[in-house]
Design a protein around this motif. Structure first.
Motif, PDB file in Angstrom:
ATOM      1  N   ARG A  96       0.836  -1.201   0.000  1.00  8.71           N
ATOM      2  CA  ARG A  96       0.000   0.000   0.000  1.00  8.71           C
ATOM      3  C   ARG A  96       0.874   1.254   0.000  1.00  8.71           C
ATOM      4  O   ARG A  96       1.967   1.274   0.579  1.00  8.71           O
ATOM      5  CB  ARG A  96      -0.909   0.005   1.221  1.00  8.71           C
ATOM      6  CG  ARG A  96      -0.171   0.081   2.534  1.00  8.71           C
ATOM      7  CD  ARG A  96      -1.096  -0.079   3.706  1.00  8.71           C
ATOM      8  NE  ARG A  96      -0.349  -0.061   4.957  1.00  8.71           N
ATOM      9  CZ  ARG A  96      -0.878  -0.286   6.149  1.00  8.71           C
ATOM     10  NH1 ARG A  96      -2.164  -0.554   6.260  1.00  8.71           N
ATOM     11  NH2 ARG A  96      -0.136  -0.248   7.237  1.00  8.71           N
ATOM     12  N   LEU A 110       0.043   7.303   3.087  1.00  7.49           N
ATOM     13  CA  LEU A 110      -1.255   7.987   3.151  1.00  7.49           C
ATOM     14  C   LEU A 110      -1.043   9.395   3.698  1.00  7.49           C
ATOM     15  O   LEU A 110      -0.480   9.567   4.782  1.00  7.49           O
ATOM     16  CB  LEU A 110      -2.204   7.214   4.068  1.00  7.49           C
ATOM     17  CG  LEU A 110      -3.659   7.701   4.089  1.00  7.49           C
ATOM     18  CD1 LEU A 110      -4.373   7.277   2.803  1.00  7.49           C
ATOM     19  CD2 LEU A 110      -4.393   7.134   5.308  1.00  7.49           C
ATOM     20  N   GLU A 114     -11.767   2.242   5.906  1.00  9.41           N
ATOM     21  CA  GLU A 114     -10.557   1.826   5.206  1.00  9.41           C
ATOM     22  C   GLU A 114     -10.340   2.717   3.987  1.00  9.41           C
ATOM     23  O   GLU A 114     -11.254   2.920   3.186  1.00  9.41           O
ATOM     24  CB  GLU A 114     -10.637   0.360   4.785  1.00  9.41           C
ATOM     25  CG  GLU A 114      -9.332  -0.161   4.205  1.00  9.41           C
ATOM     26  CD  GLU A 114      -9.255  -1.674   4.128  1.00  9.41           C
ATOM     27  OE1 GLU A 114      -8.620  -2.169   3.170  1.00  9.41           O
ATOM     28  OE2 GLU A 114      -9.834  -2.355   5.011  1.00  9.41           O
ATOM     29  N   TRP A 144      -5.348   1.371   4.318  1.00  6.88           N
ATOM     30  CA  TRP A 144      -5.098   1.833   5.683  1.00  6.88           C
ATOM     31  C   TRP A 144      -6.417   1.799   6.458  1.00  6.88           C
ATOM     32  O   TRP A 144      -7.437   2.282   5.976  1.00  6.88           O
ATOM     33  CB  TRP A 144      -4.554   3.262   5.671  1.00  6.88           C
ATOM     34  CG  TRP A 144      -3.186   3.388   5.078  1.00  6.88           C
ATOM     35  CD1 TRP A 144      -2.877   3.521   3.751  1.00  6.88           C
ATOM     36  CD2 TRP A 144      -1.951   3.385   5.771  1.00  6.88           C
ATOM     37  NE1 TRP A 144      -1.521   3.613   3.591  1.00  6.88           N
ATOM     38  CE2 TRP A 144      -0.921   3.534   4.810  1.00  6.88           C
ATOM     39  CE3 TRP A 144      -1.600   3.287   7.128  1.00  6.88           C
ATOM     40  CZ2 TRP A 144       0.430   3.571   5.151  1.00  6.88           C
ATOM     41  CZ3 TRP A 144      -0.261   3.334   7.477  1.00  6.88           C
ATOM     42  CH2 TRP A 144       0.740   3.470   6.506  1.00  6.88           C
ATOM     43  N   ASP A 180      -4.585   1.068  11.776  1.00  8.06           N
ATOM     44  CA  ASP A 180      -3.293   1.707  11.562  1.00  8.06           C
ATOM     45  C   ASP A 180      -3.276   3.124  12.120  1.00  8.06           C
ATOM     46  O   ASP A 180      -2.219   3.638  12.506  1.00  8.06           O
ATOM     47  CB  ASP A 180      -2.977   1.779  10.065  1.00  8.06           C
ATOM     48  CG  ASP A 180      -3.012   0.424   9.395  1.00  8.06           C
ATOM     49  OD1 ASP A 180      -2.154  -0.413   9.713  1.00  8.06           O
ATOM     50  OD2 ASP A 180      -3.915   0.199   8.562  1.00  8.06           O
ATOM     51  N   ASP A 232       3.561   6.701   6.841  1.00  9.17           N
ATOM     52  CA  ASP A 232       4.221   5.572   6.213  1.00  9.17           C
ATOM     53  C   ASP A 232       4.708   4.665   7.327  1.00  9.17           C
ATOM     54  O   ASP A 232       5.582   5.045   8.099  1.00  9.17           O
ATOM     55  CB  ASP A 232       5.383   6.034   5.339  1.00  9.17           C
ATOM     56  CG  ASP A 232       6.010   4.908   4.537  1.00  9.17           C
ATOM     57  OD1 ASP A 232       5.847   3.730   4.921  1.00  9.17           O
ATOM     58  OD2 ASP A 232       6.690   5.194   3.538  1.00  9.17           O
ATOM     59  N   ARG A 233       4.150   3.485   7.436  1.00 11.15           N
ATOM     60  CA  ARG A 233       4.496   2.596   8.537  1.00 11.15           C
ATOM     61  C   ARG A 233       5.984   2.299   8.582  1.00 11.15           C
ATOM     62  O   ARG A 233       6.581   2.137   9.648  1.00 11.15           O
ATOM     63  CB  ARG A 233       3.701   1.286   8.402  1.00 11.15           C
ATOM     64  CG  ARG A 233       4.050   0.225   9.399  1.00 11.15           C
ATOM     65  CD  ARG A 233       3.723   0.632  10.821  1.00 11.15           C
ATOM     66  NE  ARG A 233       2.294   0.722  11.046  1.00 11.15           N
ATOM     67  CZ  ARG A 233       1.759   1.022  12.218  1.00 11.15           C
ATOM     68  NH1 ARG A 233       2.527   1.294  13.252  1.00 11.15           N
ATOM     69  NH2 ARG A 233       0.457   1.089  12.364  1.00 11.15           N
TER      70      ARG A 233
END
Length: 254
Positions: A2, A5, A128, A132, A157, A234-235
């Motif tokens: 993904r 975001l 969602e 995310w 998240d 951004d994870r």
């Protein structure tokens, strides 16, 4: 995989009961925010006014906001009262995009004064966007450990909340955001009402923010009406940011 975001928290101008003008103000901030998700404060569409009519998701006065979301490619999470099945209203979050609006969440944990008009919502909820998962909350929800736990259990998240505090309590949502972020390893985006509104909130705190999973606030707005704070989530790189990714955007005038 993904994509990152882009999330913004916004502090729109608000005229008591003037749904149409407030929807237009929300639309303006969606256009300015340049974000995939824009989070707004508690009851931002009507003001924190207990006698205001419930908002219908299909109301044509939402058209400017729907159009702004379509043009920007944004999802707006907007605060509004909505009708309940038992004849009582709920304090809710509307999810608005280019296709229209829908009730996404009803506030579960009400303040004592709110129970005279509103009913609690039934359950936590998730929206969602691009893979995310955003868990939703409204104001007092954020101070209830069970709400954070139940919402995190849905596999989120980001914990996205619309809140309202008076200026002397400006630090409350910062403390809660840090606790939730570090407790569950999630991003937290809190949009806090600015200016003045009903039920004694003459000087709302503003100071919306976005917190990384380590509890560090990576974007912050001031107390002024019209401010927007923005961050790219951004994870893999929760602290990495640039001038383009994280911005505070106050209004030209208030």
């Amino acid at each position: 995989m993904r994509p990152p975001l882009t999330v913004a928290v916004a502090q729109p101008s608000c005229i008591a009961h003037d749904f149409g003008a407030n929807a237009a103000a929300h639309a303006e901030l969606v256009r300015r925010a340049d974000a995939r998700v824009v989070v707004f404060p508690e009851m931002s569409l009507t003001g924190y006014e207990f006698d205001t009519p419930a908002v219908e998701p299909g109301d044509p006065r939402l058209a400017p906001l729907v159009a702004a979301c379509a043009a920007a490619g944004s999802v707006a999470l907007v605060g509004a009262p909505v009708a309940g099945a038992d004849g009582r209203s709920h304090i809710a979050v509307l999810a608005v995009d280019g296709a229209g609006a829908a009730v996404a969440y009803r506030k579960q944990w009400l303040g004592a004064a709110e129970t005279t008009r509103f009913a609690p919502g039934p359950a936590p909820a998730v929206v969602e966007v691009d893979g995310w998962r955003l868990g939703l909350a409204v104001c007092k929800d954020t101070g209830i450990p069970r709400h954070a736990a139940d919402t995190a259990a849905l596999g989120i998240d980001i914990y996205a909340a619309g809140v309202l505090d008076n200026e002397p309590e400006a630090g409350v949502h910062d403390e809660r955001a840090r606790r939730i972020a570090t407790g569950y390893g999630v991003w937290v985006a809190m949009a806090s009402f600015a200016g003045s509104t009903g039920e004694g909130y003459d000087r709302a705190a503003g100071r919306s923010g976005i917190w990384a999973p380590d509890g560090v606030r990576v974007a912050a707005a001031g107390p002024e009406v019209g401010a927007v704070a923005r961050a790219t989530v951004d994870r893999k790189n929760p602290r990495e940011k640039s001038a383009r990714d994280v911005e505070n955007r106050p209004a030209a005038s208030t």
